[in-house]
Design an enzyme around this catalytic site. Structure first.
Site, PDB file in Angstrom:
ATOM      1  N   HIS A  86       0.827  -1.214   0.000  1.00 35.68           N
ATOM      2  CA  HIS A  86       0.000   0.000   0.000  1.00 35.68           C
ATOM      3  C   HIS A  86       0.858   1.260   0.000  1.00 35.68           C
ATOM      4  O   HIS A  86       0.394   2.323  -0.414  1.00 35.68           O
ATOM      5  CB  HIS A  86      -1.007  -0.018   1.150  1.00 35.68           C
ATOM      6  CG  HIS A  86      -0.480   0.269   2.513  1.00 35.68           C
ATOM      7  ND1 HIS A  86      -0.212  -0.710   3.442  1.00 35.68           N
ATOM      8  CD2 HIS A  86      -0.198   1.442   3.137  1.00 35.68           C
ATOM      9  CE1 HIS A  86       0.210  -0.160   4.567  1.00 35.68           C
ATOM     10  NE2 HIS A  86       0.243   1.151   4.404  1.00 35.68           N
ATOM     11  N   ASP A 228       1.155  -7.732   2.179  1.00 35.88           N
ATOM     12  CA  ASP A 228       1.268  -6.293   1.938  1.00 35.88           C
ATOM     13  C   ASP A 228       2.735  -5.878   1.831  1.00 35.88           C
ATOM     14  O   ASP A 228       3.310  -5.318   2.766  1.00 35.88           O
ATOM     15  CB  ASP A 228       0.569  -5.537   3.070  1.00 35.88           C
ATOM     16  CG  ASP A 228       0.326  -4.069   2.748  1.00 35.88           C
ATOM     17  OD1 ASP A 228       0.891  -3.577   1.763  1.00 35.88           O
ATOM     18  OD2 ASP A 228      -0.435  -3.422   3.487  1.00 35.88           O
ATOM     19  N   SER A 656       3.854   2.203   8.579  1.00 35.50           N
ATOM     20  CA  SER A 656       3.642   1.246   7.494  1.00 35.50           C
ATOM     21  C   SER A 656       4.967   0.957   6.799  1.00 35.50           C
ATOM     22  O   SER A 656       5.646   1.860   6.331  1.00 35.50           O
ATOM     23  CB  SER A 656       2.650   1.808   6.477  1.00 35.50           C
ATOM     24  OG  SER A 656       1.363   1.887   7.022  1.00 35.50           O
TER      25      SER A 656
END
Length: 721
Positions: A86, A228, A656
């Protein structure tokens, strides 16, 4: 507000001293004095200097800022960077077309020549961290300007940073950026020297059916089954210095890169993450928690829900629109669901009573130690929050609905600079003005913009905005809607998009050939945006006086919280600077009769498959590998293929892509999300609820090796068993 309210049970255990060993986003220079003994008690086998050393290479040197809001880590001697799918999503999307859909199919460069450049993408290393509190305070005393909040101003502080290192240093060190950031509300300052690389190329990314598996439904949730991750490479000139994209650039030879461990993790194992958490507010007063819940979060949820329904309908109806809006939609839903979850947990976890208890403890201490200024600061904060509530509400609706929600509004924020680009007495724009107008067009009228989608969103959002804001408090274009269009918002928007020079290429080109200033000023879309930004400026000006009261009060209030702690460590709020958080791999029991283990496997990936739901479309090859148990050397000891795991580390947005390290400093995974129940950790960490969701490094290696057949990439990695 009853500041002395006594709470029973769990509330009685809450204090403002000191943090749990699992809690905190800790400053690297303070690890030795604040944290290292606790970390070793949990199982760390390294010294503090192995993690961060001010004068030699350490693990810190392999952790980078990826793009504008994520973390990444260097994992090879050839500048290979691992981050989240992402985090790389918008760049994957930029390289995607209907004919070559990398979002759906994934991408793997077979060699370095096939790696894809990404204009605008940067990777930043932190070269040096310095405590500059005394320097900043000295400069603040010298400055005679009457700008009250200069001690928090990024422009003021960064000018001080440049002054401190000097122009000659910056000129002779290409790619160097210096920043001074305030901590503890401006009670402490650190300067960060960064090295910025801008030639970053995409190396590999799994398809969205792996990298985004579960999409919006699973976002912020546990259990999770998402691969991810994505891979990029840093390029530099022949001397290893930052340089613009060039075919002559070579892969960076980094100072440090991570080793990867396939030994796996088990319950209660020590883990630590290093990254760049963006924003937390654990020094909030009770009134500020209410403001966050009732204004910022609630309005964001309401407005984005309205817009997202429009976008999703259009995306499901057209592959072209799906590719155009996939990144925009994902970005919007991420904040939407986060805000929704935080509001639920503020109430469920009784965060307001918790903050009331913390504040009552401070008040008691302040009275007993003759510090009335700390009590006065809290009273000031409460009064300001109450006084500004209506203005904050109006600004939040304006920003979310009319600026963030309607795409064409944002580039027109630069409208005034175009009008000013004219010669004295001239009726036309200068060449500079024409160039600015062209740039405005190019900013949004690109391959990722669909005017029909924007028009439908604008209609829905204007109606929502009008239902929430009184007529006298709306931007002036609503007068046109009322008088000329008899309050028919749909007709007004249709005419704007039909007639504006900024919604049609032919009309825009005609304007560029004859760039009359009058044509620009009279354009309906320009007037629409102009009235929005005039209203925003008016609101910000009115709010400034409240900021000038609340920020100094915050500084004093936080100073009180620091003083009551004495020598016990207290961590500053996140501000997108490099931090370390640590804890243990742990299961989760978020509510009665619900107990989740700490890991998931590909069995769960298969169980979630739903061919009728775009969020759970399963890659056929992944299904085949699972059925054949063809997991190579990456399986768990029980033969199952691990996917994700959780740890009770304290993280937030910006983390992240953060490296998840074991007790030896080896990479065992990368963080990519938090659980729904732990979102409130931005305000109050609670060990029972907060978990970081991580991709197991074994799943990443399995996808690279077995799914993508890109085992050549593994040859440059240092993989430990």
């Amino acid at each position: 507000m009853k500041l002395r309210k006594l709470l029973a049970g769990a509330l009685a255990l809450v204090t403002i001293t000191p943090a749990y060993c699992d809690e905190g986003m800790w400053l690297l220079p303070l690890l030795n004095q604040q944290n290292i003994s606790q970390m070793k008690g949990l199982g760390l086998e390294l010294c503090a200097e192995d993690i961060y050393h001010p004068d030699s290479v350490s693990l810190k040197d392999a952790v980078v800022i990826f793009g504008g809001g994520c973390t990444g880590e260097v994992i090879s001697p050839e500048g290979l960077v691992l981050t989240n799918h992402h985090c790389g999503y918008s760049y994957i999307q930029q390289h995607s077309t209907v004919e070559n859909d990398l979002l759906t199919n994934g991408f793997w460069a077979k060699n370095k020549k096939e790696e894809l450049p990404n204009p605008g993408l940067t990777v930043k290393f932190i070269d040096k961290i310095e405590d500059v509190t005394d320097y900043v305070n000295d400069e603040l005393r010298k400055d005679t300007s009457n700008y009250i909040l200069k001690y928090l101003s990024s422009s003021f502080l960064n000018r001080l940073a440049q002054k401190r290192v000097g122009e000659e240093y910056l000129k002779s060190h290409p790619g160097i950026l210096v920043e001074i950031k305030p901590f503890y509300g401006g009670n402490k300052y650190y300067m960060f020297t960064q090295k910025v690389y801008s030639d970053i190329r995409m190396v590999g990314a799994p398809p969205s059916s792996i990298g985004k598996y579960g999409a919006d439904t699973d976002n912020w949730m546990w259990p999770r089954h998402t691969g991810d991750f994505s891979l990029f490479r840093i390029y530099a000139d022949s001397d290893g210095n930052p340089a613009p994209y060039s075919e002559n650039n070579v892969p960076l030879r980094p100072k440090k890169y991570f080793s990867l461990s396939t030994g796996g993790i088990k319950e209660n194992d020590f883990v630590m993450l290093m990254g760049f958490p963006g924003r937390t507010n654990h020094f909030y007063t009770p009134s500020e928690v209410k403001e966050r819940r009732d204004i910022e979060n609630s309005i964001r949820v309401e407005v984005r829900d309205c817009r997202q329904k429009v976008l999703l309908d259009e995306m499901l109806a057209s592959d072209k629109v799906r590719i155009q809006y996939s990144s925009k939609y994902a970005s919007s839903t991420n904040s939407y669901k986060s805000s929704k979850g935080m509001n639920k947990m503020i109430d469920h976890q009784q965060l307001i009573p918790l903050k009331e208890k913390q504040q009552a403890d401070l008040f008691e201490w302040a009275k007993n130690n003759n510090h009335p200024e700390y009590i006065a600061a809290a009273i000031t904060i409460d009064s300001v929050v109450e006084a500004r509530s209506e203005l904050k509400k109006r600004l939040q609706y304006l920003d979310e609905a009319l600026i963030l929600g309607i795409e064409i509004t944002r580039p027109l924020a630069n409208r005034q600079s175009i009008i000013e680009a004219k010669n004295a007495g001239s009726k036309k724009l200068t060449d500079n003005g024409i160039a600015k107008a062209q740039l405005m067009w190019d900013k949004y009228q690109n391959k990722d913009y669909d005017p029909e989608v924007d028009k439908k969103a604008a209609k829905a959002l204007l109606k929502l905005y009008a239902s929430k804001i009184a007529p006298e408090d709306r931007p002036s274009f609503f007068n046109i809607i009322h008088k000329k269009y008899k309050d028919d918002i749909d007709r007004y928007i249709d005419n704007l998009f039909t007639q504006s020079i900024f919604t049609d290429k032919k009309r825009f080109d005609r304007f560029i050939k004859n760039p009359l200033i009058k044509t620009f000023e009279n354009d309906g879309m320009v007037q629409f945006a102009n009235s929005i930004y005039i209203e925003r400026a008016r609101l910000l000006k009115e709010l400034d006086k409240f900021d000038n009261q609340i920020e100094p009060a915050h500084r004093t209030y936080i100073k009180g919280l620091m003083e009551i702690n004495g020598d016990k460590p207290i961590y500053p709020d996140a501000n997108f600077t490099i931090r370390l958080t640590y804890g243990q791999v742990m299961p989760l029991s978020p509510s009665d009769a619900i107990d989740y283990r700490y890991y998931t496997t590909t069995e769960g990936v298969i169980e979630k498959e739903d061919s009728t739901n775009w969020e759970y479309i399963l890659a056929p090859k992944l299904k085949a590998l699972h059925r054949a148990h063809d997991f190579g050397k990456y399986a768990r000891r029980d033969g199952k293929m691990p996917v994700n795991f959780i740890a009770n580390t304290h993280t937030t947005g910006g983390n992240s892509g953060s490296p998840v390290m074991n007790s030896k400093g080896e990479l065992v995974g990368i963080g990519f999300d938090r659980n729904w129940e732990g979102i409130s950790g931005d305000i109050q960490y609670q060990k029972k609820y907060q978990r970081t969701i991580c991709v197991d490094i074994r799943y990443i290696l399995f996808i690279i090796d077995k799914y993508a057949n890109a085992s050549y990439l593994l040859e440059e990695l240092d993989i430990k068993n």
